[in-house]
Design an enzyme around this catalytic site. Structure first.
Site, PDB file in Angstrom:
ATOM      1  CG  HIS A   1       5.204 -18.460   4.317  1.00  0.00           C
ATOM      2  ND1 HIS A   1       5.283 -19.792   3.945  1.00  0.00           N
ATOM      3  CD2 HIS A   1       5.742 -17.776   3.277  1.00  0.00           C
ATOM      4  CE1 HIS A   1       5.825 -19.889   2.730  1.00  0.00           C
ATOM      5  NE2 HIS A   1       6.107 -18.672   2.303  1.00  0.00           N
TER       6      HIS A   1
ATOM      7  NE  ARG B   1       5.112 -24.874   4.776  1.00  0.00           N
ATOM      8  CZ  ARG B   1       6.139 -24.249   4.249  1.00  0.00           C
ATOM      9  NH1 ARG B   1       6.765 -24.725   3.194  1.00  0.00           N
ATOM     10  NH2 ARG B   1       6.557 -23.116   4.774  1.00  0.00           N
TER      11      ARG B   1
ATOM     12  CD  GLU C   1       7.787 -23.072  -0.047  1.00  0.00           C
ATOM     13  OE1 GLU C   1       8.387 -22.550  -1.000  1.00  0.00           O
ATOM     14  OE2 GLU C   1       7.402 -22.439   0.943  1.00  0.00           O
TER      15      GLU C   1
ATOM     16  CE1 TYR D   1       9.617 -23.502  -5.509  1.00  0.00           C
ATOM     17  CE2 TYR D   1      10.836 -22.982  -3.495  1.00  0.00           C
ATOM     18  CZ  TYR D   1       9.635 -23.188  -4.154  1.00  0.00           C
ATOM     19  OH  TYR D   1       8.453 -23.100  -3.470  1.00  0.00           O
TER      20      TYR D   1
ATOM     21  CG  ASP E   1      -5.205  -4.978  -0.926  1.00  0.00           C
ATOM     22  OD1 ASP E   1      -4.226  -5.189  -0.173  1.00  0.00           O
ATOM     23  OD2 ASP E   1      -5.509  -3.844  -1.357  1.00  0.00           O
TER      24      ASP E   1
ATOM     25  CG  HIS F   1      -1.945  -1.128   1.166  1.00  0.00           C
ATOM     26  ND1 HIS F   1      -2.375  -1.798   2.283  1.00  0.00           N
ATOM     27  CD2 HIS F   1      -2.566  -1.722   0.112  1.00  0.00           C
ATOM     28  CE1 HIS F   1      -3.235  -2.748   1.926  1.00  0.00           C
ATOM     29  NE2 HIS F   1      -3.354  -2.717   0.612  1.00  0.00           N
TER      30      HIS F   1
ATOM     31  CG  ASN G   1      10.739 -24.363   1.666  1.00  0.00           C
ATOM     32  OD1 ASN G   1      10.390 -25.341   2.326  1.00  0.00           O
ATOM     33  ND2 ASN G   1      10.340 -23.131   1.947  1.00  0.00           N
TER      34      ASN G   1
ATOM     35  CD  GLU H   1      11.827 -20.133   1.332  1.00  0.00           C
ATOM     36  OE1 GLU H   1      11.741 -18.931   1.008  1.00  0.00           O
ATOM     37  OE2 GLU H   1      11.719 -21.051   0.517  1.00  0.00           O
TER      38      GLU H   1
HETATM   39  C1  PNW Z   1       9.695 -19.451  -1.568  1.00  0.00           C
HETATM   40  N1  PNW Z   1      14.877 -16.910  -4.360  1.00  0.00           N
HETATM   41  O1  PNW Z   1      10.156 -18.178  -1.854  1.00  0.00           O
HETATM   42  C2  PNW Z   1       8.557 -19.175  -0.605  1.00  0.00           C
HETATM   43  O2  PNW Z   1       8.565 -19.955   0.559  1.00  0.00           O
HETATM   44  C3  PNW Z   1       7.212 -19.149  -1.247  1.00  0.00           C
HETATM   45  O3  PNW Z   1       6.392 -18.298  -0.508  1.00  0.00           O
HETATM   46  C4  PNW Z   1       7.338 -18.749  -2.688  1.00  0.00           C
HETATM   47  O4  PNW Z   1       6.118 -18.518  -3.310  1.00  0.00           O
HETATM   48  C5  PNW Z   1       8.108 -19.859  -3.381  1.00  0.00           C
HETATM   49  O5  PNW Z   1       9.371 -20.072  -2.757  1.00  0.00           O
HETATM   50  C6  PNW Z   1       8.323 -19.633  -4.854  1.00  0.00           C
HETATM   51  O6  PNW Z   1       9.130 -18.509  -5.085  1.00  0.00           O
HETATM   52  C7  PNW Z   1      11.331 -17.903  -2.511  1.00  0.00           C
HETATM   53  O7  PNW Z   1      14.962 -15.836  -4.963  1.00  0.00           O
HETATM   54  C8  PNW Z   1      11.372 -16.842  -3.400  1.00  0.00           C
HETATM   55  O8  PNW Z   1      15.811 -17.711  -4.339  1.00  0.00           O
HETATM   56  C9  PNW Z   1      12.553 -16.500  -4.000  1.00  0.00           C
HETATM   57  C10 PNW Z   1      13.695 -17.215  -3.724  1.00  0.00           C
HETATM   58  C11 PNW Z   1      13.651 -18.259  -2.857  1.00  0.00           C
HETATM   59  C12 PNW Z   1      12.466 -18.596  -2.246  1.00  0.00           C
END
Ligand code: PNW
Length: 489
Positions: free
Chosen positions: A129, A84, A387, A316, A59, A46, A314, A174
């Site tokens: 979170h 979760r 995740e 990725y 929002d 905001h 988590n 995280e």
């Molecule tokens: C995680 N990075 O976030 C979060 O726990 C989630 O809320 C999010 O939606 C998900 O991963 C997907 O992005 C991250 O830049 C966001 O490395 C960015 C990073 C890592 C985790």
């Protein structure tokens, strides 16, 4: 009909559980209903709408506050073993403190929990979170040592209300994002940039807060309810760019994962010694009277040590690590391309496919290597993957790339379990429904279900990946038959 001839060889162990996840600010909406307090994300979107892609905000988001029945229904359609989700601290405690519990906030989570249980889905709650009550932020948030009390009080309220039905708890999502990314980059909530200093204050108090919340459960609730509590780390697999960077890479692992793991999961506890030394030396050279990484007392070390019932993370993506070149400017965001504290630079391998998110390249073997490193470094713990999922920009329901991402990561996890003997017991797909992806707004999608953000009802529609995941759960295997055979959702 499906995979009738699959050998048992590719099945996950019998007790292995599959779930999916969301987070309060990303899905709930209803940012100012009833007596809900303002939080740091409400304030950021905001006060500085341009901080977010397309000036999006949370929002309304998926309006899960009103549509929670839809979330429960699709979780049940998928056959999830657990779901979760996180509690919005300021929705439950409008003042941030336990002087007043919101009736509506309390009921919202009661309804969600009971709805899930009716369908046989275990609720797994994340206490934090990223949506801190703004009032507590104004008092310094995670850099104020009093956060240890504030968080512990909040945790006790949540356990008191829900622990009779909720057997799984994650204290904080995280910490590397909550502390390092927040204070090193200044681009997410709270938008405070104070790299190399505030992030380490946050790290210390966050670990103490986690430990206190864990100990409250352990002492006051575990004897009665026998649930499990832990923290979840964001882990990126770090691979040396070439052999000469082995040591640097190992140091970087002990920095990104280790600052939040060594204090909890090792026999000695405390900061990872090599990292503590490097930061102390850097601080001295820079003219500080003491290390920017605040010391622990022995009492604090003992207080944090062993505060886990599982190792949560988590996952990725991955990076390649090399020494920074002379004069090279490093990002202050260790997850992006640099770690100035260690003079480490990060790159990606040309064979790793780029996704639709700025920070995200695909390297499935990274998760197996990460699991192996955790076992080697911290011992044989029960591990929850909390995740994992793919970013796309698709409006297309036929998300073959997401299916491939899930399949390839599940395969590597299965190899880690069966070949490397790592004790992984849960897998969590991020995410159940497209939602507010922080500074990327709604432009980046992670959902098994697409959400129509133009529709006042925020209709949820299953993607092909939802059908794939349903089959994974049903068959307890990643190699389910081709898409023509997926059950219709
Ligand atoms: C995680 N990075 O976030 C979060 O726990 C989630 O809320 C999010 O939606 C998900 O991963 C997907 O992005 C991250 O830049 C966001 O490395 C960015 C990073 C890592 C985790």
């Amino acid at each position: 009909l499906i995979c009738a001839d699959l050998s048992d060889g590719v099945k996950f162990p019998p007790g292995f559980l599959f779930g999916s996840a969301t987070a309060s600010y990303q899905v709930e909406g209803a940012w100012n209903v009833s007596d809900k307090g303002e939080n740091t994300w409400d304030r950021l979107v905001h006060s500085n709408p341009d901080a977010i892609k397309n000036r999006d905000n949370g929002d309304v988001a998926c309006d899960s506050y009103h549509n929670w029945r839809d979330d429960v229904k699709i979780a049940s359609d998928l056959g999830l073993h657990f779901y979760r989700f996180s509690i919005s601290w300021a929705r439950l405690l409008p003042t941030g403190l336990p002087d007043r519990i919101s009736e509506d906030g309390k009921n919202y989570y009661n309804n969600l929990i009971d709805g899930l249980l009716e369908k046989g889905i275990q609720p797994l709650i994340t206490l934090y979170h990223w949506d801190l009550p703004q009032r507590l932020q104004d008092l310094g948030g995670w850099t104020n040592p009093l956060i240890v009390e504030w968080f512990a009080d909040y945790a006790r309220v949540a356990y008191t209300l829900y622990a009779d039905r909720v057997k799984g708890w994650i204290t904080i999502n995280e910490p590397v994002i909550v502390c390092d990314f927040v204070y090193n980059s200044g681009i997410i909530a709270p938008p405070i940039k104070d790299p190399g200093f505030a992030n380490y204050l946050c790290t210390k108090f966050l670990l103490l807060a986690h430990a206190k919340a864990w100990r409250i459960y352990d002492k006051e609730f575990k004897p009665k309810y026998n649930g499990k509590v832990g923290i979840t780390n964001h882990l990126i697999w770090m691979e040396p760019f070439s052999n000469e960077y082995e040591e640097l890479t190992e140091n970087l692992r002990h920095y990104l994962a280790g600052l939040y793991s060594h204090p909890i999961y090792t026999k000695d506890g405390g900061w990872p010694p090599e990292i503590e030394k490097i930061i102390a030396e850097n601080s001295k050279r820079q003219g500080y009277p003491r290390s920017r990484l605040p010391a622990f007392t022995q009492e604090e070390i003992d207080f944090i040590k062993g505060t886990y019932d599982f190792y949560g993370f988590n996952f990725y993506t991955s990076r390649l690590v090399r020494k920074a070149r002379d004069g090279e400017t490093l990002s202050n965001w260790p997850l992006e391309n640099g770690c100035p504290e260690l003079s480490a630079a990060m790159e990606v391998h040309p064979s790793w496919k780029k996704t639709e998110s700025d920070w995200f390249w695909i390297n499935p073997v990274g998760i197996r290597k990460m699991l192996g490193w955790l076992k080697k470094t911290y011992g044989d713990m029960e591990i929850f993957i909390l995740e994992n999922g793919l970013a796309t920009k698709d409006y297309n329901l036929n998300d073959e790339d997401r299916i491939k991402y899930y399949r390839d990561h599940l395969e590597q996890i299965w190899l880690a379990i069966t070949e490397d003997g790592v004790n992984v017991t849960r897998y969590t797909a991020w995410t159940l429904v497209d939602n507010f992806e922080w500074i990327f707004g709604y432009s980046v999608k992670f959902g098994l279900y697409e959400v129509d953000f133009e529709d006042p009802k925020r209709k949820r529609t299953p993607r092909a990946s939802a059908k794939y995941y349903k089959e994974v759960i049903r068959t307890h295997s990643f190699d389910v038959a081709n898409k023509n055979n997926y059950d219709e959702l």
